[in-house]
Write a protein that holds these residues in place. Structure first.
Motif, mmCIF file in Angstrom:
data_model
loop_
_atom_site.group_PDB
_atom_site.id
_atom_site.type_symbol
_atom_site.label_atom_id
_atom_site.label_comp_id
_atom_site.label_asym_id
_atom_site.label_seq_id
_atom_site.Cartn_x
_atom_site.Cartn_y
_atom_site.Cartn_z
ATOM 1 N N PRO A 59 0.782 -1.158 -0.071
ATOM 2 C CA PRO A 59 -0.117 0.022 -0.072
ATOM 3 C C PRO A 59 1.025 1.271 0.075
ATOM 4 O O PRO A 59 2.125 1.365 0.479
ATOM 5 N N PRO A 60 0.210 2.409 -0.478
ATOM 6 C CA PRO A 60 1.088 3.524 -0.586
ATOM 7 C C PRO A 60 1.716 4.057 0.832
ATOM 8 O O PRO A 60 0.949 3.715 1.766
ATOM 9 N N ALA A 61 2.791 4.497 0.887
ATOM 10 C CA ALA A 61 3.489 4.872 2.200
ATOM 11 C C ALA A 61 2.916 6.089 2.666
ATOM 12 O O ALA A 61 2.430 7.102 1.683
ATOM 13 N N LYS A 62 2.664 6.476 3.982
ATOM 14 C CA LYS A 62 2.282 7.644 4.517
ATOM 15 C C LYS A 62 3.358 8.424 4.853
ATOM 16 O O LYS A 62 3.360 9.695 5.274
ATOM 17 N N GLY A 63 4.487 7.870 5.143
ATOM 18 C CA GLY A 63 5.778 8.575 5.701
ATOM 19 C C GLY A 63 6.898 8.389 4.585
ATOM 20 O O GLY A 63 6.728 7.978 3.394
#
Length: 290
Positions: free
Chosen positions: A36-40
């Motif tokens: 999943p796309p990283a938030k950091g």
């Protein structure tokens, strides 16, 4: 804070030299694409693309100098970010060495390691030349100096649980018994993982680093692991233990521990996508593509 947030560093680490197995390189890159796309922040540890040149056996360790360089590179990246939590997409099992060492230094005695793996990874070069089988032992402060020198605060055996392990080799069984490392068999994992939950409640830890070696999964049901190599012979891998869990078993275990403790480390390692690898090699030989 077991879910990823802006303070979680995602480390892509396509290391293959620790297992002397070039397909781990593609395995890590596919994990990075699938995740999943990283938030950091996202960083990649520099790793040389595999070639036909074999790794050198240096002082009983395969690719020693390359691995030491990658250890230092990973340390510099993590130190620069100073993250509260780390997610690692590897590569062979050695990719957990530096991130878990960082977390051990940061959280001290409050950190526990849940090692979800068919194998304990506590060997040394005296038993096996490939360093991916040395990593958990090194995290406890035992083993080769080029690995243990990266550990500023060794993790005590009481803070370690190996889940999914079965039929360890004689040296591994002796090490586990001598140091008092907790274990949980595949059947007990399926039955609710009571040894794991009891360990969580009695060990005094507050936060967890979870290492997931995909070879804990049954190769008959999950095909992107070492033991599912197409055309393999029965004895090709030295008759070591092979995975007996399935994805729902692993997810049930991880979700259970998340209800008890904060997860600050998560590694996925030893992804070997055989079909993708073979397709990639085929495409190199097709017209207008290769």
């Amino acid at each position: 804070m077991s879910k990823q947030d802006s303070s979680t560093l995602r480390l892509v680490f396509p290391q293959w030299q620790g297992g002397d197995n070039p397909p781990y390189y593609l395995g890590a890159r596919l994990l990075a694409w699938l995740a999943p796309p990283a938030k950091g922040p996202v960083e990649e540890v520099p790793v040389d693309v595999p070639t036909d040149t074999p790794l050198l056996l240096e002082n009983d360790m395969c690719g020693r100098s390359v691995l030491v360089k990658q250890i230092h590179n990973a340390q510099h990246i993590i130190e620069r970010h100073n993250p509260a939590s780390i997610a690692v997409l590897g590569g062979d099992c050695l990719v957990s060495l530096v991130p878990f060492a960082w977390l051990a230094e940061k959280y001290g005695e409050k950190l526990g390691i849940l090692w979800i793996d068919t194998h304990p990874d506590v060997q040394t070069p005296a038993q096996y030349k490939n360093a991916h089988a040395h990593v958990l032992g090194a995290l406890t402060g035992h083993g080769d100096q080029d690995l243990t020198s990266a550990i500023k605060k060794p993790v005590g055996a009481k803070n370690i649980m190996i889940a999914g392990i079965h039929d360890p080799l004689p040296y591994e069984a002796e090490f586990i018994a001598e140091h008092g490392i907790h274990t949980c068999s595949p059947q007990l994992v399926r039955d609710g993982a009571q040894p794991v939950m009891q360990w969580l409640n009695q060990s005094g830890i507050d936060v967890l680093a979870i290492h997931l070696d995909l070879d804990v999964l049954d190769p008959h049901n999950f095909r992107s692991v070492l033991f599912a190599k197409p055309g393999r012979g029965k004895h090709d891998f030295g008759d070591v233990a092979e995975g007996k869990l399935n994805i729902p078993d692993v997810l049930k275990l991880v979700k259970a521990v998340m209800t008890e403790k904060q997860v600050v480390g998560m590694t996925i390692a030893e992804h070997l996508p055989w079909d993708a690898l073979n397709l990639q090699e085929m495409m190199k030989q097709l017209p207008l593509l290769g």
